[in-house]
Scaffold this motif. Structure first.
Motif, PDB file in Angstrom:
ATOM      1  N   UNK B 229       0.853  -1.185   0.000  1.00  0.00           N
ATOM      2  CA  UNK B 229       0.000   0.000   0.000  1.00  0.00           C
ATOM      3  C   UNK B 229       0.888   1.234   0.000  1.00  0.00           C
ATOM      4  N   UNK B 230       0.414   2.321  -0.601  1.00  0.00           N
ATOM      5  CA  UNK B 230       1.191   3.565  -0.584  1.00  0.00           C
ATOM      6  C   UNK B 230       0.273   4.774  -0.708  1.00  0.00           C
ATOM      7  N   UNK B 231       0.874   5.931  -0.472  1.00  0.00           N
ATOM      8  CA  UNK B 231       0.124   7.170  -0.540  1.00  0.00           C
ATOM      9  C   UNK B 231       0.382   7.836  -1.889  1.00  0.00           C
ATOM     10  N   UNK B 232      -0.667   8.328  -2.499  1.00  0.00           N
ATOM     11  CA  UNK B 232      -0.550   8.931  -3.812  1.00  0.00           C
ATOM     12  C   UNK B 232      -0.985  10.386  -3.749  1.00  0.00           C
ATOM     13  N   UNK B 233      -0.094  11.280  -4.181  1.00  0.00           N
ATOM     14  CA  UNK B 233      -0.452  12.697  -4.196  1.00  0.00           C
ATOM     15  C   UNK B 233      -0.693  13.144  -5.625  1.00  0.00           C
ATOM     16  N   UNK B 234      -1.780  13.887  -5.840  1.00  0.00           N
ATOM     17  CA  UNK B 234      -2.047  14.447  -7.166  1.00  0.00           C
ATOM     18  C   UNK B 234      -1.617  15.901  -7.136  1.00  0.00           C
ATOM     19  N   UNK B 235      -0.595  16.226  -7.934  1.00  0.00           N
ATOM     20  CA  UNK B 235       0.086  17.520  -7.812  1.00  0.00           C
ATOM     21  C   UNK B 235      -0.845  18.711  -8.026  1.00  0.00           C
ATOM     22  N   UNK B 236      -1.685  18.644  -9.089  1.00  0.00           N
ATOM     23  CA  UNK B 236      -2.461  19.831  -9.451  1.00  0.00           C
ATOM     24  C   UNK B 236      -3.445  20.221  -8.351  1.00  0.00           C
ATOM     25  N   UNK B 237      -4.045  19.227  -7.676  1.00  0.00           N
ATOM     26  CA  UNK B 237      -5.054  19.549  -6.667  1.00  0.00           C
ATOM     27  C   UNK B 237      -4.517  19.367  -5.255  1.00  0.00           C
ATOM     28  N   UNK B 238      -3.367  18.745  -5.141  1.00  0.00           N
ATOM     29  CA  UNK B 238      -2.826  18.492  -3.817  1.00  0.00           C
ATOM     30  C   UNK B 238      -3.559  17.374  -3.084  1.00  0.00           C
ATOM     31  N   UNK B 239      -4.456  16.685  -3.792  1.00  0.00           N
ATOM     32  CA  UNK B 239      -5.234  15.630  -3.136  1.00  0.00           C
ATOM     33  C   UNK B 239      -4.362  14.438  -2.764  1.00  0.00           C
ATOM     34  N   UNK B 240      -4.694  13.799  -1.661  1.00  0.00           N
ATOM     35  CA  UNK B 240      -3.978  12.603  -1.233  1.00  0.00           C
ATOM     36  C   UNK B 240      -4.900  11.398  -1.339  1.00  0.00           C
ATOM     37  N   UNK B 241      -4.437  10.354  -1.990  1.00  0.00           N
ATOM     38  CA  UNK B 241      -5.235   9.129  -2.097  1.00  0.00           C
ATOM     39  C   UNK B 241      -4.446   7.983  -1.494  1.00  0.00           C
ATOM     40  N   UNK B 242      -5.161   7.015  -0.937  1.00  0.00           N
ATOM     41  CA  UNK B 242      -4.492   5.822  -0.443  1.00  0.00           C
ATOM     42  C   UNK B 242      -4.700   4.690  -1.443  1.00  0.00           C
ATOM     43  N   UNK B 243      -3.602   4.093  -1.889  1.00  0.00           N
ATOM     44  CA  UNK B 243      -3.708   2.936  -2.783  1.00  0.00           C
ATOM     45  C   UNK B 243      -3.477   1.701  -1.910  1.00  0.00           C
ATOM     46  N   UNK B 244      -4.499   0.857  -1.817  1.00  0.00           N
ATOM     47  CA  UNK B 244      -4.378  -0.309  -0.944  1.00  0.00           C
ATOM     48  C   UNK B 244      -3.599  -1.426  -1.631  1.00  0.00           C
ATOM     49  N   UNK B 245      -3.260  -2.461  -0.880  1.00  0.00           N
ATOM     50  CA  UNK B 245      -2.443  -3.548  -1.411  1.00  0.00           C
ATOM     51  C   UNK B 245      -3.079  -4.223  -2.623  1.00  0.00           C
ATOM     52  N   UNK B 246      -4.404  -4.380  -2.561  1.00  0.00           N
ATOM     53  CA  UNK B 246      -5.116  -5.151  -3.586  1.00  0.00           C
ATOM     54  C   UNK B 246      -5.564  -4.299  -4.760  1.00  0.00           C
ATOM     55  N   UNK B 247      -5.261  -3.019  -4.701  1.00  0.00           N
ATOM     56  CA  UNK B 247      -5.857  -2.087  -5.646  1.00  0.00           C
ATOM     57  C   UNK B 247      -4.773  -1.516  -6.559  1.00  0.00           C
ATOM     58  N   UNK B 248      -5.112  -1.218  -7.820  1.00  0.00           N
ATOM     59  CA  UNK B 248      -4.129  -0.562  -8.678  1.00  0.00           C
ATOM     60  C   UNK B 248      -4.254   0.947  -8.509  1.00  0.00           C
ATOM     61  N   UNK B 249      -3.206   1.685  -8.921  1.00  0.00           N
ATOM     62  CA  UNK B 249      -3.251   3.147  -8.839  1.00  0.00           C
ATOM     63  C   UNK B 249      -4.418   3.697  -9.653  1.00  0.00           C
ATOM     64  N   UNK B 250      -4.589   3.091 -10.849  1.00  0.00           N
ATOM     65  CA  UNK B 250      -5.655   3.554 -11.741  1.00  0.00           C
ATOM     66  C   UNK B 250      -7.014   3.401 -11.049  1.00  0.00           C
ATOM     67  N   UNK B 251      -7.205   2.275 -10.374  1.00  0.00           N
ATOM     68  CA  UNK B 251      -8.477   2.041  -9.680  1.00  0.00           C
ATOM     69  C   UNK B 251      -8.671   3.061  -8.553  1.00  0.00           C
ATOM     70  N   UNK B 252      -7.585   3.344  -7.811  1.00  0.00           N
ATOM     71  CA  UNK B 252      -7.693   4.311  -6.714  1.00  0.00           C
ATOM     72  C   UNK B 252      -8.044   5.701  -7.244  1.00  0.00           C
TER      73      UNK B 252
END
Lengths: 175, 315
Positions: B229-252
């Protein structure tokens, strides 16, 4: 989101140094008669392997010869071409028609700088053009020559030079 | 975003012990014809998330009355194949994408050698009618585990006769890849669909025999593998998303309401490529070049992940 950085618009082929593909099961050399010495070094390296040298400048005859030969060649055949640029691409087209793929075909540095030029006005191809602008053999227009290269025709794209001011012809420059 | 449309499940057949075949008919009008080797993405809405899996179309490419797909119940399913096997019933409606093709036959080929491993037979089923129509020279080599994944054997043998070579790992000798690939003429192309091990075996043999890599074509099963699992930051909006172990980045990213153009969802097509502004990447796709990978500033979010705990995307 696609990254569309176009690094170069030129389709002019480049000819890096050719090495023998040591994994190939058969080595086929095809050259213009005047260019057979160019593959001497490579031929020597394949002396102990199955190989053949074909010297021919008649594309039609070569086509018949290769069509007959192909049934005896393995899939793991490497082909090495030497001669003028336009000659190598004409042979390339024959080989592609017979099912060969790009990766199997190596081209040596062309033996001269001359170009075959395709005229976009009358569709004639003028061979052995050494400098541009030059007079098209088909329509007689003075053509400038671009770096746009057709692998299918083995020709560069040419169009009328200074069409807006026809009387001002730039001096011809060698390629 | 790619077009989606609704279909009705009009038939479900168990074609091998772990494989079910689904017939999908249009809710209205006709479906669009497709090219041999095409796939669709099927959406499977569950409470926790919407699974989107790509499946090869195995019906007649020119028949717009229905599509057929076959789904194998995967041992380590992330949920998609379980959903298809246990939730979907005749009469249900499903949302699917328009067909896309990452695995079309090369029509310049002089001969086509198809090598299928188990459920990997599916894209080739749409090749066959097209090969027959065009009078192509071909062979189909079908490797499977008796009873479990050997669907379609009988009907194929009727249709193909001596062009079909079956290798049932339970009863017959193993397929000798080297014999299969040697003594071939220039212009012979090989297509593989099946597990990575099979693809690797063919690639290795090709190398040993001196066969150019351009003669080998493959479609890997498109399914993102889990990871940390890891934390994903979207630069333009500054949003933080959590990508879980079973999930792809695209899905998150999709779950957060952001749409990214995508097609294969398996690291092959290149549609969903994103710029990375910070963080190390665990590249898992087959699309990016070595140069692009080592540059560290592009990623295929459908399969690749962060190598560390955090990644910042320039979107």
């Amino acid at each position: 989101m696609q990254d569309e950085s176009i690094k170069s618009v030129s389709s002019r082929p480049v000819y890096p140094p050719v090495e023998i593909n040591i994994n190939a099961a058969y080595h086929l050399f095809i050259t213009e008669p005047s260019a057979s010495s160019k593959v001497g070094n490579l031929l020597q390296q394949t002396a102990a392997k199955t190989h053949q040298l074909i010297e021919s400048d008649n594309i039609e005859e070569l086509k018949l010869q290769l069509t007959e030969l192909i049934g005896t060649l393995p899939l793991a055949t490497s082909v090495y071409l030497a001669g003028r640029e336009t000659y190598m691409w004409q042979v390339y087209a024959v080989l592609a028609e017979l099912g060969f793929i790009k990766e199997q075909i190596e081209m040596l540095t062309p033996t001269d700088n001359s170009r075959t030029v395709f005229c976009c006005h009358c569709y004639t191809q003028t061979h052995q053009v050494a400098a541009a602008p030059f007079e098209c053999e088909g329509c007689g227009l003075p053509l400038t020559v671009t770096d746009h290269f057709s692998k299918r025709l083995g020709s560069y794209f040419g169009f009328q030079v200074n069409a807006e001011a026809k009387d001002e012809l730039p001096a011809a420059e060698a390629f | 975003m790619t077009d989606t449309f609704k279909v009705t499940v009009t038939d479900i057949q168990t074609v091998a012990s772990s494989i079910k075949e689904f017939t999908l008919s249009p809710v209205e009008g006709q479906l669009i014809p497709f090219s041999a080797g095409s796939h669709i993405v099927v959406e499977m809405p569950t409470e926790e998330k919407t699974y989107k899996n790509a499946y090869s179309l195995l019906s007649q490419p020119d028949d717009p009355s229905h599509y057929k797909i076959a789904v194998r119940l995967q041992d380590n399913s992330r949920g998609g194949s379980v959903y298809m096997h246990t939730q979907v019933k005749v009469g249900d409606s499903l949302t699917i994408s328009a067909p896309a093709n990452r695995f079309a036959p090369l029509w310049q080929a002089k001969k086509h050698i198809l090598i299928a491993g188990g459920i990997g037979i599916t894209p080739f089923l749409s090749y066959l009618p097209e090969f027959e129509r065009r009078g192509e020279d071909y062979e189909l080599h079908y490797l499977y585990r008796g009873g479990q994944t050997g669907a379609y054997c009988n009907e194929l043998s009727e249709q193909l006769g001596d062009r079909l070579f079956c290798y049932d790992s339970a009863t017959s000798p193993r397929c000798n890849i080297e014999n299969l690939m040697s003594q071939r003429a220039p212009g012979t192309h090989f297509y593989i669909c099946g597990p990575e091990k099979l693809i690797e075996a063919v690639m290795t043999t090709a190398k040993q025999l001196g066969i150019a890599a351009g003669y080998i074509h493959f479609e890997e099963f498109a399914a993102p593998k889990p990871g940390n699992a890891f934390e994903l930051e979207l630069k333009s909006s500054g949003r933080l998303l959590n990508v879980s172990e079973e999930e792809s980045m695209l899905e998150a990213i999709e779950k957060s309401g952001i749409e990214i153009p995508n097609l294969c969802r398996g690291g092959v097509c290149g549609q969903c490529v994103c710029r990375v502004s910070q963080g190390k990447i665990d590249h898992r796709d087959t699309f990016l070049t070595e140069q692009e990978r080592s540059s560290g500033d592009v990623i295929m979010p459908c399969v690749s992940r962060a190598a560390g705990e955090r990644l910042t995307l320039d979107i």
